[in-house]
Design a protein around this motif. Sequence first.
Motif, PDB file in Angstrom:
ATOM      1  N   PRO A  20       0.845  -1.200   0.000  1.00  0.00           N
ATOM      2  CA  PRO A  20       0.000   0.000   0.000  1.00  0.00           C
ATOM      3  C   PRO A  20       0.880   1.250   0.000  1.00  0.00           C
ATOM      4  O   PRO A  20       2.045   1.207   0.420  1.00  0.00           O
ATOM      5  CB  PRO A  20      -0.805  -0.130   1.285  1.00  0.00           C
ATOM      6  CG  PRO A  20      -0.014  -1.044   2.150  1.00  0.00           C
ATOM      7  CD  PRO A  20       0.769  -1.946   1.251  1.00  0.00           C
ATOM      8  N   ARG A  33      -6.465   6.069  -6.569  1.00  0.00           N
ATOM      9  CA  ARG A  33      -7.309   5.430  -5.551  1.00  0.00           C
ATOM     10  C   ARG A  33      -8.584   4.871  -6.185  1.00  0.00           C
ATOM     11  O   ARG A  33      -9.031   3.782  -5.839  1.00  0.00           O
ATOM     12  CB  ARG A  33      -7.644   6.394  -4.429  1.00  0.00           C
ATOM     13  CG  ARG A  33      -8.357   5.674  -3.286  1.00  0.00           C
ATOM     14  CD  ARG A  33      -8.594   6.546  -2.119  1.00  0.00           C
ATOM     15  NE  ARG A  33      -9.501   7.625  -2.508  1.00  0.00           N
ATOM     16  CZ  ARG A  33      -9.976   8.538  -1.688  1.00  0.00           C
ATOM     17  NH1 ARG A  33      -9.613   8.536  -0.434  1.00  0.00           N
ATOM     18  NH2 ARG A  33     -10.788   9.465  -2.107  1.00  0.00           N
ATOM     19  N   SER A  38      -9.235   1.978  -2.094  1.00  0.00           N
ATOM     20  CA  SER A  38      -8.820   2.663  -0.879  1.00  0.00           C
ATOM     21  C   SER A  38      -8.093   1.738   0.094  1.00  0.00           C
ATOM     22  O   SER A  38      -7.549   2.199   1.092  1.00  0.00           O
ATOM     23  CB  SER A  38     -10.025   3.312  -0.200  1.00  0.00           C
ATOM     24  OG  SER A  38     -10.977   2.317   0.118  1.00  0.00           O
ATOM     25  N   ASP A  39      -8.042   0.437  -0.183  1.00  0.00           N
ATOM     26  CA  ASP A  39      -7.225  -0.478   0.622  1.00  0.00           C
ATOM     27  C   ASP A  39      -5.759  -0.412   0.224  1.00  0.00           C
ATOM     28  O   ASP A  39      -4.903  -0.945   0.918  1.00  0.00           O
ATOM     29  CB  ASP A  39      -7.700  -1.926   0.468  1.00  0.00           C
ATOM     30  CG  ASP A  39      -8.993  -2.203   1.199  1.00  0.00           C
ATOM     31  OD1 ASP A  39      -9.475  -1.295   1.914  1.00  0.00           O
ATOM     32  OD2 ASP A  39      -9.520  -3.309   1.055  1.00  0.00           O
ATOM     33  N   TRP A  40      -5.480   0.202  -0.928  1.00  0.00           N
ATOM     34  CA  TRP A  40      -4.112   0.269  -1.455  1.00  0.00           C
ATOM     35  C   TRP A  40      -3.555   1.693  -1.487  1.00  0.00           C
ATOM     36  O   TRP A  40      -2.362   1.901  -1.332  1.00  0.00           O
ATOM     37  CB  TRP A  40      -4.065  -0.319  -2.866  1.00  0.00           C
ATOM     38  CG  TRP A  40      -4.338  -1.779  -2.849  1.00  0.00           C
ATOM     39  CD1 TRP A  40      -5.524  -2.406  -3.119  1.00  0.00           C
ATOM     40  CD2 TRP A  40      -3.428  -2.812  -2.496  1.00  0.00           C
ATOM     41  NE1 TRP A  40      -5.396  -3.757  -2.958  1.00  0.00           N
ATOM     42  CE2 TRP A  40      -4.115  -4.037  -2.586  1.00  0.00           C
ATOM     43  CE3 TRP A  40      -2.093  -2.819  -2.116  1.00  0.00           C
ATOM     44  CZ2 TRP A  40      -3.506  -5.248  -2.304  1.00  0.00           C
ATOM     45  CZ3 TRP A  40      -1.485  -4.043  -1.842  1.00  0.00           C
ATOM     46  CH2 TRP A  40      -2.201  -5.236  -1.933  1.00  0.00           C
ATOM     47  N   ARG A  59      -4.549   4.118   9.463  1.00  0.00           N
ATOM     48  CA  ARG A  59      -5.570   3.627   8.523  1.00  0.00           C
ATOM     49  C   ARG A  59      -5.003   2.531   7.633  1.00  0.00           C
ATOM     50  O   ARG A  59      -5.670   1.530   7.363  1.00  0.00           O
ATOM     51  CB  ARG A  59      -6.115   4.767   7.663  1.00  0.00           C
ATOM     52  CG  ARG A  59      -7.073   5.665   8.404  1.00  0.00           C
ATOM     53  CD  ARG A  59      -7.769   6.646   7.474  1.00  0.00           C
ATOM     54  NE  ARG A  59      -6.822   7.682   7.039  1.00  0.00           N
ATOM     55  CZ  ARG A  59      -6.672   8.100   5.799  1.00  0.00           C
ATOM     56  NH1 ARG A  59      -7.383   7.596   4.825  1.00  0.00           N
ATOM     57  NH2 ARG A  59      -5.799   9.047   5.502  1.00  0.00           N
ATOM     58  N   ALA A  60      -3.774   2.700   7.166  1.00  0.00           N
ATOM     59  CA  ALA A  60      -3.153   1.709   6.273  1.00  0.00           C
ATOM     60  C   ALA A  60      -2.924   0.387   7.000  1.00  0.00           C
ATOM     61  O   ALA A  60      -3.164  -0.693   6.450  1.00  0.00           O
ATOM     62  CB  ALA A  60      -1.837   2.253   5.718  1.00  0.00           C
ATOM     63  N   VAL A  63      -6.182  -2.055   7.805  1.00  0.00           N
ATOM     64  CA  VAL A  63      -6.888  -2.849   6.786  1.00  0.00           C
ATOM     65  C   VAL A  63      -6.610  -4.318   7.091  1.00  0.00           C
ATOM     66  O   VAL A  63      -5.460  -4.752   7.070  1.00  0.00           O
ATOM     67  CB  VAL A  63      -6.415  -2.478   5.357  1.00  0.00           C
ATOM     68  CG1 VAL A  63      -7.023  -3.423   4.339  1.00  0.00           C
ATOM     69  CG2 VAL A  63      -6.756  -1.030   5.043  1.00  0.00           C
ATOM     70  N   ARG A  66      -6.110  -7.475   2.477  1.00  0.00           N
ATOM     71  CA  ARG A  66      -6.229  -6.872   1.146  1.00  0.00           C
ATOM     72  C   ARG A  66      -6.370  -7.999   0.133  1.00  0.00           C
ATOM     73  O   ARG A  66      -5.700  -9.017   0.239  1.00  0.00           O
ATOM     74  CB  ARG A  66      -4.976  -6.057   0.811  1.00  0.00           C
ATOM     75  CG  ARG A  66      -4.867  -4.801   1.603  1.00  0.00           C
ATOM     76  CD  ARG A  66      -3.608  -4.023   1.239  1.00  0.00           C
ATOM     77  NE  ARG A  66      -3.599  -2.766   1.946  1.00  0.00           N
ATOM     78  CZ  ARG A  66      -3.166  -2.623   3.202  1.00  0.00           C
ATOM     79  NH1 ARG A  66      -2.706  -3.654   3.862  1.00  0.00           N
ATOM     80  NH2 ARG A  66      -3.201  -1.452   3.783  1.00  0.00           N
TER      81      ARG A  66
END
Length: 96
Positions: A20, A33, A38-40, A59-60, A63, A66
């Motif tokens: 990410p 994005r 938005s997961d990456w 936030r990153a 997750v 992924r």
Amino acid sequence: PYTDLYNSGVLIMALSMERPVVVPRTPATEYYREQFGSDWIFLYEPPLDGTSLREVARRAIDVPVRGRLDLARLDWSALATAYVDTYRRAIEARRA
């Protein structure tokens, strides 16, 4: 960190390694994005400071799982076809 980002080979390289990325919010990064999810792609509002870095990193990290990242649209053949189609449409529009 970039202060202005239009295109980033490093961003694509990180994604190709299924990592990410954390990047400033720009039109280009919002496009990435939308394309990759938005997961990456994690955006922050510039300027980058300790508080915003901690928040976006949290936030990153949060997750849970992924999925596999599909970079097929970045394949050289797919890009070449898209460019040719774009130029053909532009020429046709100009003639019309």
